[in-house]
Design an enzyme around this catalytic site. Structure first.
Site, PDB file in Angstrom:
ATOM      1  N   LYS A  77     -75.545 -55.128 -46.291  1.00  0.00           N
ATOM      2  CA  LYS A  77     -76.214 -56.016 -45.319  1.00  0.00           C
ATOM      3  C   LYS A  77     -76.450 -57.384 -45.933  1.00  0.00           C
ATOM      4  CE  LYS A  77     -77.886 -52.896 -42.038  1.00  0.00           C
ATOM      5  NZ  LYS A  77     -79.194 -52.401 -41.603  1.00  0.00           N
ATOM      6  N   ASP A 105     -77.154 -43.107 -38.821  1.00  0.00           N
ATOM      7  CA  ASP A 105     -77.920 -42.525 -37.727  1.00  0.00           C
ATOM      8  C   ASP A 105     -79.139 -43.340 -37.344  1.00  0.00           C
ATOM      9  OD1 ASP A 105     -79.346 -41.884 -40.230  1.00  0.00           O
ATOM     10  OD2 ASP A 105     -80.687 -40.788 -38.899  1.00  0.00           O
ATOM     11  N   ASP A 135     -79.073 -51.824 -47.910  1.00  0.00           N
ATOM     12  CA  ASP A 135     -79.904 -52.707 -47.093  1.00  0.00           C
ATOM     13  C   ASP A 135     -80.838 -53.459 -48.047  1.00  0.00           C
ATOM     14  OD1 ASP A 135     -81.359 -53.866 -45.077  1.00  0.00           O
ATOM     15  OD2 ASP A 135     -82.148 -52.024 -44.243  1.00  0.00           O
TER      16      ASP A 135
HETATM   17  P1  IMP Z   1     -82.166 -49.472 -48.606  1.00  0.00           P
HETATM   18  O1  IMP Z   1     -82.952 -48.662 -49.584  1.00  0.00           O
HETATM   19  O2  IMP Z   1     -83.063 -50.430 -47.838  1.00  0.00           O
HETATM   20  O3  IMP Z   1     -80.990 -50.180 -49.228  1.00  0.00           O
HETATM   21  O4  IMP Z   1     -81.671 -48.490 -47.495  1.00  0.00           O
HETATM   22  C1  IMP Z   1     -80.597 -47.669 -47.710  1.00  0.00           C
HETATM   23  C2  IMP Z   1     -80.602 -46.467 -46.808  1.00  0.00           C
HETATM   24  O5  IMP Z   1     -81.271 -46.710 -45.576  1.00  0.00           O
HETATM   25  C3  IMP Z   1     -79.183 -46.130 -46.462  1.00  0.00           C
HETATM   26  O6  IMP Z   1     -78.641 -45.199 -47.377  1.00  0.00           O
HETATM   27  C4  IMP Z   1     -79.290 -45.610 -45.048  1.00  0.00           C
HETATM   28  O7  IMP Z   1     -79.472 -44.211 -45.072  1.00  0.00           O
HETATM   29  C5  IMP Z   1     -80.497 -46.281 -44.471  1.00  0.00           C
HETATM   30  N1  IMP Z   1     -80.118 -47.458 -43.644  1.00  0.00           N
HETATM   31  C6  IMP Z   1     -80.221 -48.770 -43.970  1.00  0.00           C
HETATM   32  N2  IMP Z   1     -79.771 -49.564 -42.999  1.00  0.00           N
HETATM   33  C7  IMP Z   1     -79.337 -48.736 -42.027  1.00  0.00           C
HETATM   34  C8  IMP Z   1     -78.725 -48.968 -40.728  1.00  0.00           C
HETATM   35  O8  IMP Z   1     -78.473 -50.087 -40.271  1.00  0.00           O
HETATM   36  N3  IMP Z   1     -78.426 -47.849 -40.005  1.00  0.00           N
HETATM   37  C9  IMP Z   1     -78.678 -46.576 -40.452  1.00  0.00           C
HETATM   38  N4  IMP Z   1     -79.233 -46.326 -41.651  1.00  0.00           N
HETATM   39  C10 IMP Z   1     -79.570 -47.394 -42.425  1.00  0.00           C
HETATM   40 MG    MG Z   2     -80.036 -42.641 -43.614  1.00  0.00          MG
END
Ligand code: IMP
Ligand code: MG
Length: 189
Positions: free
Chosen positions: A143, A171, A115
């Protein structure tokens, strides 16, 4: 209805909180098989250590490892970057570390979704410091346009819109990981 049916359907027990199907069970299955074939080719000489990032990547890991025709090894780590909400906190915490030594290993991080990219960025530095022979990432979902940190992802399953999604390991409040398809979440957060 057969839950492995190629037709999209919404699980009855969760239908109040699920929006549209973002990736169907059949699409997930076919793409994971493709990723497995690609990894089999790329790592034929160097069977990798697959590092599953718990908990979101469990479904993906279980299917991906069986789609790879090499003597892979697997290990697990758990990180937490989200509290209970659907927005990243930017703070990454190691909840469970690996059991194995990474020295001279060819490592593939298996992630559910990238994300903001903050979690992966942290993991890359953390694992990269342990002298692996190589360190690559296989992310099921990316994303669109959300990355705050430039990411080099060797393998990506699907690029999806920035909506919050659940299913196939993903989740909200620990629920809906057991759905076979990936859906937008329209319930309360
Ligand atoms: P980031 O650090 O923002 O890239 O977030 C990564 C982590 O956030 C992932 O490994 C997921 O566990 C959680 N995450 C991000 N987007 C989603 C989503 O749409 N649904 C569920 N979990 C998410
Ligand atoms: Mg998660």
């Amino acid at each position: 209805m057969d839950r492995h049916s190629p037709h999209d359907f919404t699980a009855k027990w969760a239908q109040d909180v699920l929006g549209e199907v973002v990736v169907s069970a059949k699409e997930v299955h076919d793409r994971v098989e493709e990723l497995g074939r690609q990894i089999t080719l790329d790592y034929a000489e160097n069977p990798p250590l697959l590092v599953c990032v718990l908990k979101g990547a469990i479904n993906f890991m279980a299917d991906l490892m069986r789609a790879i025709e090499l003597p892979v090894e697997v290990d697990f780590m758990a990180v937490s970057s989200y509290g209970a909400a659907t927005k990243t906190s930017g703070v990454v915490r190691i909840v469970k570390d690996l059991d194995v030594d990474l020295t001279n290993r060819h490592v593939v991080i298996v992630e559910d979704v990238v994300d903001s990219g903050l979690t992966l960025n942290y993991l890359r530095q953390y694992l990269g410091a342990r002298s692996p022979a190589s360190l690559e990432v296989c992310a099921l979902l990316l994303k669109e346009g959300e990355q705050r940190v430039e990411q080099l992802l060797k393998y990506v399953g699907f690029t999806i819109p920035a909506d919050f999604v659940v299913g196939y390991g993903l989740d909200v409040h620990e629920r809906y990981r057991n759905l076979d398809a990936i859906y937008t979440y329209v319930g309360e957060v």
